[in-house]
Scaffold this motif. Structure first.
Motif, PDB file in Angstrom:
ATOM      1  N   GLU A 153       0.864  -1.242  -0.043  1.00  0.00           N
ATOM      2  CA  GLU A 153      -0.019   0.054   0.001  1.00  0.00           C
ATOM      3  C   GLU A 153       0.842   1.259  -0.083  1.00  0.00           C
ATOM      4  OE1 GLU A 153      -3.161   0.494  -0.338  1.00  0.00           O
ATOM      5  OE2 GLU A 153      -4.117  -1.617   0.036  1.00  0.00           O
TER       6      GLU A 153
ATOM      7  N   ALA B  64      -8.755  -3.869   6.034  1.00  0.00           N
ATOM      8  CA  ALA B  64      -9.071  -2.731   4.827  1.00  0.00           C
ATOM      9  C   ALA B  64      -8.674  -1.409   5.417  1.00  0.00           C
ATOM     10  CB  ALA B  64     -10.305  -2.811   4.389  1.00  0.00           C
ATOM     11  N   THR B  65      -9.158  -1.155   6.795  1.00  0.00           N
ATOM     12  CA  THR B  65      -8.633   0.216   7.399  1.00  0.00           C
ATOM     13  C   THR B  65      -7.317   0.449   7.562  1.00  0.00           C
ATOM     14  OG1 THR B  65      -8.889  -0.805   9.717  1.00  0.00           O
ATOM     15  CG2 THR B  65     -11.051   0.027   8.556  1.00  0.00           C
TER      16      THR B  65
ATOM     17  N   GLY C 297      -5.836   0.856   4.175  1.00  0.00           N
ATOM     18  CA  GLY C 297      -6.206   2.354   3.613  1.00  0.00           C
ATOM     19  C   GLY C 297      -5.575   3.551   4.117  1.00  0.00           C
TER      20      GLY C 297
ATOM     21  N   MET D  19     -11.359   7.956   0.993  1.00  0.00           N
ATOM     22  CA  MET D  19     -11.196   6.692   0.164  1.00  0.00           C
ATOM     23  C   MET D  19     -12.122   5.593   0.733  1.00  0.00           C
ATOM     24  SD  MET D  19      -7.628   4.817   0.742  1.00  0.00           S
ATOM     25  CE  MET D  19      -6.661   6.507  -0.092  1.00  0.00           C
TER      26      MET D  19
ATOM     27  N   ARG E  57     -12.607   1.524   0.923  1.00  0.00           N
ATOM     28  CA  ARG E  57     -11.913   0.146   1.021  1.00  0.00           C
ATOM     29  C   ARG E  57     -12.891  -0.874   1.264  1.00  0.00           C
ATOM     30  NH1 ARG E  57      -6.420  -0.018   0.275  1.00  0.00           N
ATOM     31  NH2 ARG E  57      -5.619   1.698  -1.042  1.00  0.00           N
TER      32      ARG E  57
END
Length: 301
Positions: free
Chosen positions: A98, A133-134, A137, A285, A287
């Protein structure tokens, strides 16, 4: 000995149960709740899982069932092996890439690619290996903030878990002073070990990370080290809303907060709380079902 209670249902039903859990002021915090999709190819089929260190009694099952607002699904109760369930949930996860970061457990080798910061975060009793995902992200948003020219001299990571996001902030702004905090005392030694494994220096000076155990901003070091150019909080929507005034008081005018841990359905509530506290949206964003928000505090005129 630990136990798990699982309920299956549509995504919107499980997400509503998660929101009800956050709003339950009398919730027994020995019951840890999480929700997730069951399989990537079935994004609308979700499960709610509750972990306990005791066999669930009638009251425990009733409390979990009450989260579903009268539409109680079948509750599957199972006894787990005598191992830490957080560790088990994080074992065998794939590495992630990421922004400028590559995060993996010790089971995988480093990426060894120019311009990419490698972090090895073992499965542990604290959350935040990067695969959720957090967390992923947040890594992407931090990279975006750096590329956008954000300057950080002082940062805090509230609810740090493994320390990963604080480590990432120090990599992007290596001269900054950093403080990480968590309400869970187990995170202290976890962060110290992860810092040592990843070449992060502990201390309270520039380029160093200080770790404290605290609820919200309630710690003398957090107060003394502020105000902050960047405050990171990957926690839950309820606490994020409650902490909005405290965060506003801890961030410099023009400074940034990076918020995560909120479902997209909770975003409007969180953004409204921070708008009232004097923040404006800089970027967002999504995710999966999770929102990641970069907000900036309005300058004082």
């Amino acid at each position: 000995m630990s136990w798990k209670v699982t309920a299956f249902g549509p995504r919107d039903v499980v997400q509503a149960a998660l929101v009800a859990h956050e709003d339950a002021w009398d919730w027994d915090h020995d019951i840890v709740i999480a929700g997730s999709e069951i399989a990537e190819d079935k994004p609308d089929d979700w499960q709610l899982e509750a972990w306990l260190d005791r066999k669930p009694n009638k009251a425990d099952r009733a409390a979990i069932g009450a989260l579903f607002a009268g539409m109680v699904p079948t509750l599957l109760v199972e006894q787990l092996p005598d191992e830490d369930w957080v560790t088990l949930s994080q074992q065998g996860v794939e590495p992630i890439r990421e922004g400028v970061f590559y995060v993996h457990t010790p089971d995988y080798p480093a990426l060894d690619e120019a311009g990419v910061r490698d972090f090895v975060i073992p499965a542990s009793q604290a959350f935040g290996t990067g695969q959720h995902a957090t967390t992923a992200g947040c890594l992407a948003m931090l990279s975006h903030m750096k590329a956008s020219g954000v300057v950080v001299r002082n940062l805090a990571d509230i609810g740090t878990g493994t320390g990963l996001l604080a480590f990432a902030g120090l990599h992007l702004w290596p001269r900054s002073r950093a403080v990480a905090s968590d309400i869970d005392a187990v995170c202290g030694p976890v962060v110290a070990e992860n810092a040592d494994n990843n070449g992060v220096t502990l201390g309270d000076g520039g380029g160093q990370l200080a770790m404290v155990i605290a609820e919200g901003m309630d710690h003398p070091l957090l107060e003394a080290a502020g105000p902050y150019d960047l405050l990171i909080a990957n926690i839950l929507a309820g606490p994020l809303v409650e902490l909005a005034p405290d965060f506003a008081g801890a961030v410099v005018p023009g400074g940034s907060v990076l918020l995560a841990g909120l479902l997209e359905t909770q975003e409007a509530t969180v953004r409204a709380a921070y708008r009232r506290a004097g923040f404006r949206l800089a970027a967002r964003m999504v995710r999966g079902d999770w929102s990641i928000l970069w907000l900036r505090r309005r300058a004082i005129r």
